[in-house]
Design a protein around this motif. Structure first.
Motif, PDB file in Angstrom:
ATOM      1  N   TYR A   1       0.858  -1.184   0.000  1.00 14.84           N
ATOM      2  CA  TYR A   1       0.000   0.000   0.000  1.00 14.84           C
ATOM      3  C   TYR A   1       0.896   1.235   0.000  1.00 14.84           C
ATOM      4  O   TYR A   1       1.750   1.373   0.872  1.00 14.84           O
ATOM      5  N   PRO A   2       0.716   2.143  -0.955  1.00 16.29           N
ATOM      6  CA  PRO A   2       1.748   3.189  -1.129  1.00 16.29           C
ATOM      7  C   PRO A   2       1.598   4.392  -0.207  1.00 16.29           C
ATOM      8  O   PRO A   2       1.733   5.516  -0.627  1.00 16.29           O
ATOM      9  N   ILE A   3       1.347   4.162   1.040  1.00 20.17           N
ATOM     10  CA  ILE A   3       1.158   5.264   1.986  1.00 20.17           C
ATOM     11  C   ILE A   3       2.535   5.701   2.508  1.00 20.17           C
ATOM     12  O   ILE A   3       3.433   4.894   2.605  1.00 20.17           O
ATOM     13  N   GLU A   4       2.670   6.971   2.816  1.00 21.37           N
ATOM     14  CA  GLU A   4       4.019   7.440   3.185  1.00 21.37           C
ATOM     15  C   GLU A   4       4.143   7.916   4.638  1.00 21.37           C
ATOM     16  O   GLU A   4       5.091   8.579   4.981  1.00 21.37           O
ATOM     17  N   ASP A   5       3.133   7.660   5.465  1.00 18.53           N
ATOM     18  CA  ASP A   5       3.288   8.075   6.862  1.00 18.53           C
ATOM     19  C   ASP A   5       4.378   7.256   7.524  1.00 18.53           C
ATOM     20  O   ASP A   5       4.770   6.226   7.007  1.00 18.53           O
ATOM     21  N   TYR A   6       4.803   7.715   8.694  1.00 23.88           N
ATOM     22  CA  TYR A   6       5.818   6.957   9.404  1.00 23.88           C
ATOM     23  C   TYR A   6       5.336   5.536   9.650  1.00 23.88           C
ATOM     24  O   TYR A   6       4.191   5.364  10.014  1.00 23.88           O
ATOM     25  N   PRO A   7       6.089   4.497   9.457  1.00 23.09           N
ATOM     26  CA  PRO A   7       7.496   4.423   9.107  1.00 23.09           C
ATOM     27  C   PRO A   7       7.781   4.461   7.607  1.00 23.09           C
ATOM     28  O   PRO A   7       8.911   4.200   7.225  1.00 23.09           O
ATOM     29  N   GLY A   8       6.812   4.762   6.773  1.00 21.04           N
ATOM     30  CA  GLY A   8       7.076   4.880   5.341  1.00 21.04           C
ATOM     31  C   GLY A   8       7.051   3.536   4.639  1.00 21.04           C
ATOM     32  O   GLY A   8       7.669   2.580   5.097  1.00 21.04           O
ATOM     33  N   ALA A   9       6.328   3.479   3.530  1.00 18.90           N
ATOM     34  CA  ALA A   9       6.180   2.208   2.824  1.00 18.90           C
ATOM     35  C   ALA A   9       7.532   1.653   2.386  1.00 18.90           C
ATOM     36  O   ALA A   9       7.866   0.504   2.653  1.00 18.90           O
TER      37      ALA A   9
END
Lengths: 216, 746
Positions: free
Chosen positions: B187-195
């Motif tokens: 899933y290409p989400i970028e919240d911490y910790p980052g994909a």
């Protein structure tokens, strides 16, 4: 008090907003969008990150800079310039006619006919608790305001200050801010309408809602 | 059996077949449909016995044609099989393959990430009168049967973090791990910790896991699959696929589609075939160890025979791994080799030596992969001489650093300690002695230190940087034109004259500090000491291992344009006298995409740096991700290179990464992202998936600055942002502070 009916008649006669596109700087002009009557769109996307229709390219020192349409509409007039002509900064390039939507017409009428109370300084605004309860339960049009009445709480930098209303007495017709949003100085917080004119304004708004024809 | 019920079953079977062969014109499917329709119309008028007899015939026809259709399956049909809601899922496997299990940290959608399922499971085996309960950690993506909240098996970063956590738990408990790959991609989400960062972390840790790992692949979509798929044995289901990108994604890239346009089914089909994504292809290329055959048209939850077969396979694979690294294996290893699924009892916990051997064998397994996917056109003599050279370097390295170096270090440390002890004793008396000596008329006062230099504030050095004395000047500086900064609307930057901007100012907007892209040559000449660059492994060349249509031409074009044989340049260089090994990924070569040649060069460079004890710098001038035209040959570089990084780092190496322009996807999610020291040049974009892919897969619009270096810094992806004009100084500083006293090697 402004004559609302007259304003509406004016708007009907000219149901659009003229946007004049001027050269931001000097340079050689190149028109991209078609002739008079061509449809253009304004910036789009959630963050308005996608630019609108490319109208003109302005070249200065081999740097072609695009000028995009700021609003949706149609090209109303083009400056009689040939492509490649040199223009000075501020020179008129074209006029775009943006047809007003229902909401825009109502907003215009309200802004002109209501007495607006501007934010005295930048910060977050809330209604005082008893007004807040009234607004939330029964709607803003039940709140009567008078000059000197304590109406808002201005919250800024962990301090809260009471703000008194200044202006003609009446009822709050429109609320222009949201709790928790930062409001800039001098942007309107509420629009107040004298009680005897309430019916008239409501009538006009109703008529705009039903009669105004939107154009694409 | 009730006729109605049997007809319903046939309807379900037909529906499944239609789903799989959906858009294709297939006469067999049409025939089944017609026959079933006819029978349903006729059935009410038939006598009971006749109806049953005809139904039986119809069922036989279904079975017969299913077998026939099985032979017609194309890669795209297989993709539809694995995506079908009736496809077996991890819960089915847990129910049917293991004897007992407890799900950990999740109950349907109440979980940190419901698409990642962890379970502590048992396999029970009876040998003679004894019952053995063998524990395993089962980790895998759970799609459920059409469950919306599981994101179709696309795992969010915290789901991968959960998987990693329980891999570590399994390591502590010394039990094997069985992973099941059921994902179309992460899933290409970028919240911490980052994909990307989380996948990189997973790969780095899995490279050194000291317990056997068996991976079973059903749907292996690129990075998402790698996050749990780095295993000692990889088993692939016969109807599964394992690929760098979905066929639709590949078609969108090949067809150059933008803004949510749909690719044509024909193009998708062709891409699916060319990407070589099936189990047979992957088996042939050596990226999976076994293929496990599924029932006709794919395994569904009611195929109990298949689960029995799967159970045997995972047990046998685990046994095999354990026996291969254990001291005592005798006949059991031979029995296992002979007959897959031979049921012999093997204890699954490993001792310390076996664990070391396991990690080493895992490294060697991946090191040997993808050796046919790149070109090395050198004469065998020059190859031989290189091998001899490498051997000599290894020998030298052994004597210099292992044999002599260790003793030398010990002696130095001892000497330091002794000296420090002496100072305590001598210091006290010497103070009086010095005071006495300074009073004598003939002693000189030693105050020739540069007092001004130590006490005054440092000032901006106007010398080199500001007077346009760069070693290399970008060709963009030769254009007589003005350039507008992209931030002009926000920051009001004025137009800048190209010769100033790209020449003297090194491509940095002098109003807002925006960094315009510069050629990689700028860095080569302005960061490293003049004339110190010594290129190595330049003969390794990108190839077209899958014979992808038209890719040879594109490769030739890239080679001609850049003058390099692949997108990675490896060289030794010096920065202010400090020798470093550098891998440079250039954006100009096919978007800086990484394939087999780039991966191989990177690994060789890592090995060279380890032998020569040099610090390693990855300078990413831009990377679009893994090269899709190389298929799995590209994806496999993710674990391969990460393992090389781990080996290097554990030997004491210092690994720095510097991102420039745009860096995305696979490489960031593996060998770049696993570095503890990652920096970015200002105005760089770093992320897992580009905005287009995010919109396509999740339907979400992302803010324009989503991947910007500052966002990456605030998410913890990178550790700092550098100004281009200060990269040289910052690199020197980093080498000194992170490399420690020996400058480059711990």
């Amino acid at each position: 008090m402004i004559d609302v009916k007259e304003l509406l008649r004016e708007l009907r006669e000219e149901p659009y907003e003229k946007i004049i596109i001027r050269a931001p700087h000097s340079g050689k002009v190149e028109f991209v969008t078609g002739d008079v009557g061509a449809q253009v769109v304004g910036p789009s996307g959630t963050w308005k990150e996608k630019p609108g229709t490319l109208l003109v390219r302005l070249e200065r020192e081999k740097n072609k800079k695009p000028i995009f349409a700021p609003q949706k509409g149609e090209v109303m007039a083009l400056a009689s310039l040939d492509n490649g002509r040199f223009v000075q900064a501020g020179e008129e390039l074209m006029t775009i006619r943006h047809y007003l939507t229902r909401e825009e017409v109502i907003a215009r009428i309200l802004r002109r006919s209501l007495s607006l109370f501007p934010a005295p300084e930048k910060g977050k605004y809330y209604f005082v608790p008893d007004v807040d309860i009234k607004v939330k339960t029964k709607g803003s049009q039940t709140v009567h305001v008078e000059e000197g009445m304590e109406l808002f709480i201005l919250s800024r930098m962990k301090r809260e200050t009471a703000v008194r209303y200044v202006g003609p007495a009446g009822i709050i017709y429109a609320v222009y801010f949201e709790s928790n949003d930062s409001v800039d100085r001098d942007s309107p917080l509420i629009g107040v309408c004298p009680e005897n004119q309430l019916g008239q304004i409501q009538e006009v708004v109703r008529r705009v809602q039903t009669d105004w024809e939107e154009r694409d | 059996m009730d006729i109605e019920k049997r007809i319903q079953e046939l309807r379900d079977r037909l529906k499944y077949i239609q789903d799989i062969f959906g858009p294709d014109d297939n006469s067999n499917v049409a025939m089944l449909e017609a026959k079933l329709g006819e029978y349903v119309a006729r059935e009410p008028g038939l006598p009971k016995q006749e109806a049953v007899r005809q139904l039986k015939t119809l069922e036989e026809l279904f079975s017969f044609l299913e077998r026939k259709l099985e032979r017609d399956l194309k890669p795209m049909n297989k993709v539809r099989i694995v995506r079908h809601p009736q496809r077996i899922c991890l819960k089915d496997i847990l129910e049917n393959v293991y004897d007992n299990y407890t799900e950990i940290g999740g109950q349907d959608d109440y979980s940190i990430d419901p698409s990642m399922l962890i379970a502590r499971a048992y396999i029970t085996r009876r040998r003679g009168k004894k019952t053995h309960n063998q524990a395993v950690m089962v980790i895998g993506q759970e799609k459920g049967h059409g469950q919306e909240f599981r994101n179709g098996g696309s795992v969010k970063p915290w789901g991968n973090a959960k998987a990693l956590h329980y891999m570590k738990v399994a390591e502590t408990e010394n039990i094997p791990i069985h992973t099941y790959v059921f994902t179309p991609g992460s899933y290409p989400i970028e919240d911490y910790p980052g994909a990307a960062q989380q996948i990189a972390r997973n790969l780095y840790e899995m490279a050194g896991l000291k317990v056997p790992v068996v991976a079973v692949i059903s749907e292996g979509g690129s990075g998402g699959a790698e996050a749990i798929g780095l295993a000692d044995t990889r088993i692939m289901m016969s109807h599964g696929y394992y690929s760098v990108i979905s066929p639709e994604g590949a078609a969108a890239i090949e067809g150059r589609l933008r803004g949510g346009q749909r690719a044509e089914p024909k193009l998708i089909e062709r891409c699916a075939e060319q990407l070589k994504i099936t189990a047979d292809d992957n088996r042939a290329m050596g990226y999976v160890d076994w293929k496990i055959s599924e029932p006709d048209l794919g395994a569904r939850p009611e195929h109990y025979d298949f689960f029995r077969k799967l159970r045997k396979s995972v047990i046998a694979s685990t046994d095999e791994i354990v026996l291969n690294v254990r001291g005592l294996r005798l006949f059991r290893a031979i029995a296992l080799k002979r007959r897959k699924g031979a049921d012999v009892y093997v204890r699954w916990n490993l001792d310390a030596r076996a664990k070391e051997r396991l990690v080493w064998m895992r490294y060697m397994k991946y090191r040997k992969m993808a050796q046919d996917a790149y070109l090395d056109k050198r004469h065998w003599l020059s190859r031989g001489s290189e091998s001899v050279g490498e051997l000599l370097t290894s020998l030298y390295s052994y004597f210099r650093y292992d044999l002599f170096g260790k003793q030398h270090k010990k002696v130095t440390e001892l000497a330091e300690d002794v000296h420090a002890e002496m100072q305590v004793v001598v210091g006290r008396s010497s103070r009086y002695w010095n005071a006495l000596m300074s009073k004598l008329p003939f002693t000189k006062n030693k105050s020739d230190v540069n007092k001004e230099g130590l006490t005054s504030l440092s000032a901006w050095d106007d010398g080199e940087q500001n007077n346009g004395k760069w070693q290399y000047v970008s060709p963009q500086a030769k254009q007589d034109r003005a350039v507008t900064c992209p931030n002009a609307a926000v920051h009001g930057c004025l137009d800048q004259w190209a010769p100033d901007l790209f020449g003297e100012w090194a491509g940095v907007c002098s109003f807002c500090g925006h960094h315009f892209p510069m050629e990689y040559q700028w860095y080569l000449h302005n960061i490293f000491d003049p004339g110190s660059i010594y290129e190595v492994f330049s003969e390794i060349e990108s190839a077209n291992p899958l014979k992808f249509d038209g890719f040879d031409l594109k490769l030739d074009e890239a080679k001609r344009k850049t003058g390099h044989k692949c997108g990675c340049m490896t060289f030794e260089a010096r920065i202010q006298g400090t020798a470093v090994m550098v891998a440079l990924f250039m954006g100009a070569f096919r978007g800086g995409s990484v394939g087999a040649a780039e991966g191989e060069k990177f690994i060789r460079a890592m090995e060279r740096a380890r032998k020569k004890q040099l610090p390693f710098l990855s300078y990413v001038h831009g990377t679009a991700g893994i090269r899709i035209q190389e298929g799995v040959n590209g994806v496999i570089q993710m674990p391969r290179c990460t393992m090389a990084v781990r080996r290097y780092t554990e030997a004491g190496g210092l690994y720095l990464v510097l991102y420039d322009t745009n860096s995305y996807a696979g490489p960031v999610a593996s060998f770049l992202g696993c570095s503890p020291y990652q920096f970015a040049v200002r105005s760089a974009n770093i992320g897992f998936a580009g905005p287009g892919v995010i919109k396509e897969t999740t339907g979400m619009d992302i803010p324009p600055n989503y991947h910007n270096a500052f966002q990456a810094l605030s998410r913890g992806h990178i550790q700092g942002i550098w100004d281009r004009r200060e990269i040289r100084d910052n690199l020197v500083q980093s080498l000194q502070t992170m490399g420690g006293r020996n400058l480059y090697y711990r």
